[in-house]
Design an enzyme around this catalytic site. Structure first.
Site, PDB file in Angstrom:
ATOM      1  N   TYR A 164       0.829  -1.203   0.000  1.00 48.27           N
ATOM      2  CA  TYR A 164       0.000   0.000   0.000  1.00 48.27           C
ATOM      3  C   TYR A 164       0.868   1.259   0.000  1.00 48.27           C
ATOM      4  CZ  TYR A 164      -3.944   3.051   1.054  1.00 48.27           C
ATOM      5  OH  TYR A 164      -4.900   4.037   0.991  1.00 48.27           O
ATOM      6  N   THR A 199     -13.913   5.030   6.728  1.00 44.68           N
ATOM      7  CA  THR A 199     -14.430   4.172   5.666  1.00 44.68           C
ATOM      8  C   THR A 199     -13.950   2.750   5.910  1.00 44.68           C
ATOM      9  OG1 THR A 199     -12.510   4.459   4.213  1.00 44.68           O
ATOM     10  CG2 THR A 199     -14.294   6.055   3.988  1.00 44.68           C
TER      11      THR A 199
END
Length: 273
Positions: A164, A199
């Site tokens: 990531y 989120t």
């Protein structure tokens, strides 16, 4: 703290904005705010059910929107997305590269190469492919805007997140490089770098048993609490920064990386307890 959607405005009146990863989280908030700001919106997401539901919801409110299913790591699907946008709306003024996946949380030596490659394919190759497909139309039109969604993890290291971090660091470098190549053609390219946002990017938390889901959420909130503003962002707070970069209000900005992180990258994140 006001994180509600603001009243409608004309910030993006008559603009056509293409938002990837539009079915949830930051992408959903961006699409909704863009529609309220007067834009015609192409929603793109790999999840047809949620994407079509959002398109229907916005359409019922009188906004001009369409949906196209797309895996941004696949060149053919990306080209079909851009073609569908042009067919539906006649032009593209703004591309928001929002789609992203977190990948597995493991030390680098335990991470499968295939998993590393998949994260880069979606998070880095995806924005490249979308930009590659949209830029020729920007050149014909005489200009356009790209807003990439990077991450503070592209600016700093983070535990067990090699894929990531690498992918988002690449997005930041790509943003600056595209700004150099296409600025002379009136194509502006900027990025936002969010910190902790409320989120569930991968949808993993939603699939956990309730006790595990609550524990994961509490751990995330505890980490966010250690940054200067002491909380996570709402998706709308990131979306507002995206719309600023998409709008004429940021007309002299290109190659900029805008952190929207509650002060996360401004300080050493130590624990005083």
């Amino acid at each position: 703290m006001n994180t509600a959607f603001p009243p409608s405005s004309d910030l993006l009146k008559d603009q056509v904005i293409l938002v990837t990863g539009a079915a949830s989280g930051i992408g959903r908030a961006t699409a909704m705010l863009a529609a309220q700001a007067g834009a015609r919106v192409m929603l793109a997401d790999w999840s047809s059910d949620t994407g079509e539901a959002l398109a229907a919801e916005l359409g019922e409110k009188g906004f001009e929107v369409a949906f196209q299913s797309c895996d941004v790591s696949q060149p053919g699907q990306v080209q079909a997305l851009v073609d569908a946008t042009l067919q539906q709306f006649g032009r593209i003024d703004v591309l928001v590269n929002n789609t992203g996946i977190p990948g597995a949380s493991r030390p680098a030596h335990e991470l499968d190469p295939e998993e590393f490659g998949r994260v880069l394919a979606v998070n880095l190759q995806g924005p490249f492919l979308c930009a590659r497909a949209a830029i020729p139309h920007f050149l014909i039109q005489g200009g356009g805007v790209i807003v990439n969604v990077a991450s503070t993890y592209g600016l700093i290291g983070a535990p067990r997140a090699s894929a990531y971090c690498a992918s988002k660091g690449g997005v930041i470098a790509l943003t600056r490089q595209l700004a150099v190549d296409y600025g002379p053609h009136s194509v502006r390219v900027n990025a936002v770098a969010p910190g902790y946002v409320d989120t569930d990017m991968s949808g993993n938390r939603a699939r956990l048993p309730e006790a595990q889901r609550l524990a994961a959420q509490q751990a995330r909130e505890a980490n966010a609490a250690r940054q200067p503003l002491g909380r996570q962002a709402a998706p709308t707070e990131i979306a507002r920064a995206i719309l600023f970069l998409a709008s004429p209000d940021s007309s002299f900005m290109t190659g900029s990386i805008v952190t929207v992180d509650g002060g996360c990258t401004a300080t050493f994140n130590y624990n005083l307890a």
